[in-house]
Design an enzyme around this catalytic site. Structure first.
Site, PDB file in Angstrom:
ATOM      1  N   GLU A 246       4.843 -34.759  -3.513  1.00 45.04           N
ATOM      2  CA  GLU A 246       4.035 -33.576  -3.192  1.00 45.04           C
ATOM      3  C   GLU A 246       2.602 -33.995  -2.884  1.00 45.04           C
ATOM      4  O   GLU A 246       1.992 -34.779  -3.626  1.00 45.04           O
ATOM      5  CB  GLU A 246       4.037 -32.594  -4.367  1.00 45.04           C
ATOM      6  CG  GLU A 246       5.426 -32.065  -4.644  1.00 45.04           C
ATOM      7  CD  GLU A 246       5.414 -30.628  -5.141  1.00 45.04           C
ATOM      8  OE1 GLU A 246       4.343 -30.015  -5.240  1.00 45.04           O
ATOM      9  OE2 GLU A 246       6.511 -30.127  -5.428  1.00 45.04           O
TER      10      GLU A 246
ATOM     11  N   CYS B 192      -5.002 -34.654  -1.309  1.00 43.22           N
ATOM     12  CA  CYS B 192      -4.624 -34.896  -2.705  1.00 43.22           C
ATOM     13  C   CYS B 192      -3.270 -35.601  -2.693  1.00 43.22           C
ATOM     14  O   CYS B 192      -2.284 -35.044  -2.223  1.00 43.22           O
ATOM     15  CB  CYS B 192      -4.548 -33.548  -3.432  1.00 43.22           C
ATOM     16  SG  CYS B 192      -3.992 -33.693  -5.121  1.00 43.22           S
TER      17      CYS B 192
ATOM     18  N   CYS C 225       5.887 -37.411 -13.924  1.00 40.66           N
ATOM     19  CA  CYS C 225       4.934 -38.084 -14.817  1.00 40.66           C
ATOM     20  C   CYS C 225       5.566 -38.165 -16.200  1.00 40.66           C
ATOM     21  O   CYS C 225       6.225 -37.229 -16.648  1.00 40.66           O
ATOM     22  CB  CYS C 225       3.617 -37.305 -14.885  1.00 40.66           C
ATOM     23  SG  CYS C 225       2.366 -38.110 -15.930  1.00 40.66           S
TER      24      CYS C 225
ATOM     25  N   CYS D  10       1.948 -33.745 -20.608  1.00 43.54           N
ATOM     26  CA  CYS D  10       0.893 -32.817 -21.040  1.00 43.54           C
ATOM     27  C   CYS D  10       1.490 -31.403 -20.983  1.00 43.54           C
ATOM     28  O   CYS D  10       2.135 -31.036 -19.996  1.00 43.54           O
ATOM     29  CB  CYS D  10      -0.325 -32.924 -20.124  1.00 43.54           C
ATOM     30  SG  CYS D  10      -1.020 -34.592 -20.099  1.00 43.54           S
TER      31      CYS D  10
ATOM     32  N   CYS E  54       0.821 -28.909 -17.996  1.00 43.10           N
ATOM     33  CA  CYS E  54       0.951 -29.416 -16.625  1.00 43.10           C
ATOM     34  C   CYS E  54       2.401 -29.339 -16.147  1.00 43.10           C
ATOM     35  O   CYS E  54       3.310 -29.841 -16.814  1.00 43.10           O
ATOM     36  CB  CYS E  54       0.441 -30.864 -16.578  1.00 43.10           C
ATOM     37  SG  CYS E  54       0.757 -31.679 -15.016  1.00 43.10           S
TER      38      CYS E  54
ATOM     39  N   CYS F  88      -4.151 -27.606  -8.975  1.00 44.25           N
ATOM     40  CA  CYS F  88      -4.065 -28.627 -10.016  1.00 44.25           C
ATOM     41  C   CYS F  88      -3.017 -28.246 -11.037  1.00 44.25           C
ATOM     42  O   CYS F  88      -3.017 -27.132 -11.548  1.00 44.25           O
ATOM     43  CB  CYS F  88      -5.387 -28.734 -10.777  1.00 44.25           C
ATOM     44  SG  CYS F  88      -6.712 -29.348  -9.824  1.00 44.25           S
TER      45      CYS F  88
HETATM   46  N1  SAH Z   1      -2.392 -37.676 -14.267  1.00 44.21           N
HETATM   47  C1  SAH Z   1      -3.714 -37.571 -13.812  1.00 44.21           C
HETATM   48  C2  SAH Z   1      -3.852 -37.036 -12.409  1.00 44.21           C
HETATM   49  C3  SAH Z   1      -3.037 -35.824 -12.021  1.00 44.21           C
HETATM   50  S1  SAH Z   1      -3.418 -34.294 -12.747  1.00 44.21           S
HETATM   51  C4  SAH Z   1      -4.551 -36.752 -14.765  1.00 44.21           C
HETATM   52  O1  SAH Z   1      -3.988 -36.081 -15.609  1.00 44.21           O
HETATM   53  O2  SAH Z   1      -5.772 -36.828 -14.680  1.00 44.21           O
HETATM   54  C5  SAH Z   1      -4.932 -33.795 -11.970  1.00 44.21           C
HETATM   55  C6  SAH Z   1      -5.743 -32.807 -12.794  1.00 44.21           C
HETATM   56  O3  SAH Z   1      -5.059 -31.543 -12.948  1.00 44.21           O
HETATM   57  C7  SAH Z   1      -6.028 -33.288 -14.226  1.00 44.21           C
HETATM   58  O4  SAH Z   1      -7.401 -33.166 -14.503  1.00 44.21           O
HETATM   59  C8  SAH Z   1      -5.245 -32.326 -15.107  1.00 44.21           C
HETATM   60  O5  SAH Z   1      -5.840 -32.157 -16.373  1.00 44.21           O
HETATM   61  C9  SAH Z   1      -5.290 -31.072 -14.264  1.00 44.21           C
HETATM   62  N2  SAH Z   1      -4.248 -30.089 -14.596  1.00 44.21           N
HETATM   63  C10 SAH Z   1      -2.993 -30.330 -15.021  1.00 44.21           C
HETATM   64  N3  SAH Z   1      -2.337 -29.157 -15.225  1.00 44.21           N
HETATM   65  C11 SAH Z   1      -3.197 -28.164 -14.910  1.00 44.21           C
HETATM   66  C12 SAH Z   1      -3.095 -26.738 -14.876  1.00 44.21           C
HETATM   67  N4  SAH Z   1      -1.970 -26.121 -15.193  1.00 44.21           N
HETATM   68  N5  SAH Z   1      -4.187 -26.030 -14.482  1.00 44.21           N
HETATM   69  C13 SAH Z   1      -5.326 -26.664 -14.110  1.00 44.21           C
HETATM   70  N6  SAH Z   1      -5.454 -28.001 -14.083  1.00 44.21           N
HETATM   71  C14 SAH Z   1      -4.417 -28.754 -14.493  1.00 44.21           C
HETATM   72 FE1  SF4 Z   2       0.776 -36.410 -16.112  1.00 43.29          FE
HETATM   73 FE2  SF4 Z   2       0.131 -33.877 -15.651  1.00 43.29          FE
HETATM   74 FE3  SF4 Z   2      -0.709 -35.075 -17.862  1.00 43.29          FE
HETATM   75 FE4  SF4 Z   2      -1.751 -35.784 -15.472  1.00 43.29          FE
HETATM   76  S1  SF4 Z   2      -1.944 -33.805 -16.476  1.00 43.29           S
HETATM   77  S2  SF4 Z   2      -1.076 -37.142 -17.136  1.00 43.29           S
HETATM   78  S3  SF4 Z   2       0.079 -35.548 -14.167  1.00 43.29           S
HETATM   79  S4  SF4 Z   2       1.441 -34.664 -17.323  1.00 43.29           S
END
Ligand code: SAH
Ligand code: SF4
Length: 348
Positions: free
Chosen positions: A93, A106, A113, A117, A120, A334
């Site tokens: 994506e 992006c 992943c 988290c 996410c 994001c």
């Molecule tokens: N794995 C890396 C990069 C991908 S995520 C990381 O976590 O930094 C990119 C950004 O999206 C990160 O700052 C993450 O905290 C944010 N993110 C993840 N889930 C989100 C959500 N549901 N709403 C807003 N931002 C989110």
């Molecule tokens: Fe992985 Fe999403 Fe956590 Fe970034 S925010 S490390 S993409 S699980």
């Protein structure tokens, strides 16, 4: 004989091959320019390279590319989500965001992943696999070929699917090519890598010649909350020390991303702790209002709560910006990116 994928080679490896073939050094420059500036898909098109050398290259190497299987345009803003298909049918994506003076791509570093988290969408399905360097570069090439006019300024953010520092060999090799003047010629200001922060990897990158800006997803002000919502994360003080070291060694500021989640990390105490953690340090804080997705238990704080949070944070913290994510209507904001194993792309 199995051909080697040429876009997975580092600059050093390409130079070595040119040397082993008994060719002059400038062939390396020619090769990089054809692959990454003119972006040809066949050695036969490299017309300023002697025909017998083109044939030799063709025997030894293949040139890979990515194609999109689906394009979803946002009706709310100028962002578009693209699903790019790998040879094994997995989908990468990517999102293209258009601004007045530039475009931002992006890109993803992994399919899925492993870090899970809880807020996410990408983390929900786990990791499918790392992307190779050629697959990372081919995401950029896809956009350069079709959507970015020549000489138009564009930025690359590693904020798509995956954790770049858990695939650092391939990500770093790709960044070396993105930086190289004979290839993409993108400087430090044009590439941002977002990570949940692995201190050792951050220091390794800080000491390297790679040119990119760092963004660290902090998302909490206490270790217990951070560990709860980001089970794969390291402790805050080690992460912030490494983020500071990166900024100092590279002469920039590290961005700290902070996803604001209602009732989880958006209290007055959080705002004060965040100010204390960052005050006087070479950081920029980027607040990201949580973007929701199907099946997620979290929600976004209301405007009033976010306003209060910012009010408490601003006087002591370094520069603070709020990221209004784009493409939330098409699952491109994001944290909304996902891959769905074995599914048709129409489900996305
Ligand atoms: N794995 C890396 C990069 C991908 S995520 C990381 O976590 O930094 C990119 C950004 O999206 C990160 O700052 C993450 O905290 C944010 N993110 C993840 N889930 C989100 C959500 N549901 N709403 C807003 N931002 C989110
Ligand atoms: Fe992985 Fe999403 Fe956590 Fe970034 S925010 S490390 S993409 S699980």
């Amino acid at each position: 004989m199995h051909k080697q994928n040429i876009k997975n080679l580092s600059i050093k490896e390409i130079s070595l091959i040119i040397e082993e073939l008994g060719e002059k050094r400038h062939r390396k420059t020619q090769l990089l320019k054809w692959l990454y500036q003119k972006r040809v898909n066949s050695f036969h098109d490299m017309t300023n390279v002697p025909l017998d050398l083109r044939k030799k290259f063709d025997k030894l190497f293949s040139i890979s590319a990515l194609h999109s299987t689906k394009v979803i345009v946002s009706s709310e803003d100028n962002s578009t989500k693209f699903l790019l298909e790998c040879e094994d049918k997995l989908l990468i994506e990517t999102v293209l965001m258009k601004f007045k003076k530039h475009q931002t791509i992006c890109i993803s570093s992994q399919v899925g992943c492993s870090l899970g988290c809880t807020f996410c969408r990408t983390g929900k399905n786990g990791l499918e696999r790392n992307l190779r360097s050629d697959e990372i570069l081919n995401q950029v090439i896809f956009f350069k070929n079709k959507y970015i006019p020549p000489r138009k300024r564009y930025n690359i953010v590693f904020m798509g699917m995956g954790e770049p520092f858990l695939n650092s060999d391939n990500v770093f090799r790709a960044i070396e090519i993105l930086n190289d003047l004979d290839a993409f010629a993108l400087g430090e200001k044009r590439i941002t890598v977002s990570t949940i922060g692995f201190p050792d990897k951050i220091i390794e990158a800080a000491k390297s010649d790679l040119k990119f800006r760092l963004a660290v997803s902090l998302n909490a002000t206490t270790n217990s909350i951070r560990k709860k919502i980001m089970p794969g994360s390291k402790n805050i003080s080690d992460t912030l020390s490494a983020a500071q070291k990166f900024a100092e060694l590279k002469g920039t500021r590290t961005t700290l991303e902070y996803v604001l989640i209602k009732g989880v990390n958006d209290s007055d105490e959080d705002a004060k702790r965040l100010a204390k953690l960052t005050s006087g340090k070479p950081f920029k804080i980027n607040l990201i209002p949580f973007n929701t997705w199907d099946g997620c238990k979290f929600s976004r704080p209301d405007e009033e709560r976010m306003g209060k949070f910012i009010e408490l944070l601003l006087p002591r913290a370094p520069a603070v910006t709020v990221r209004r994510s784009r493409g939330s209507d098409i699952g491109a904001a994001c944290g909304q990116l996902s891959y769905q194993k074995g599914s048709t792309t129409d489900k996305l």
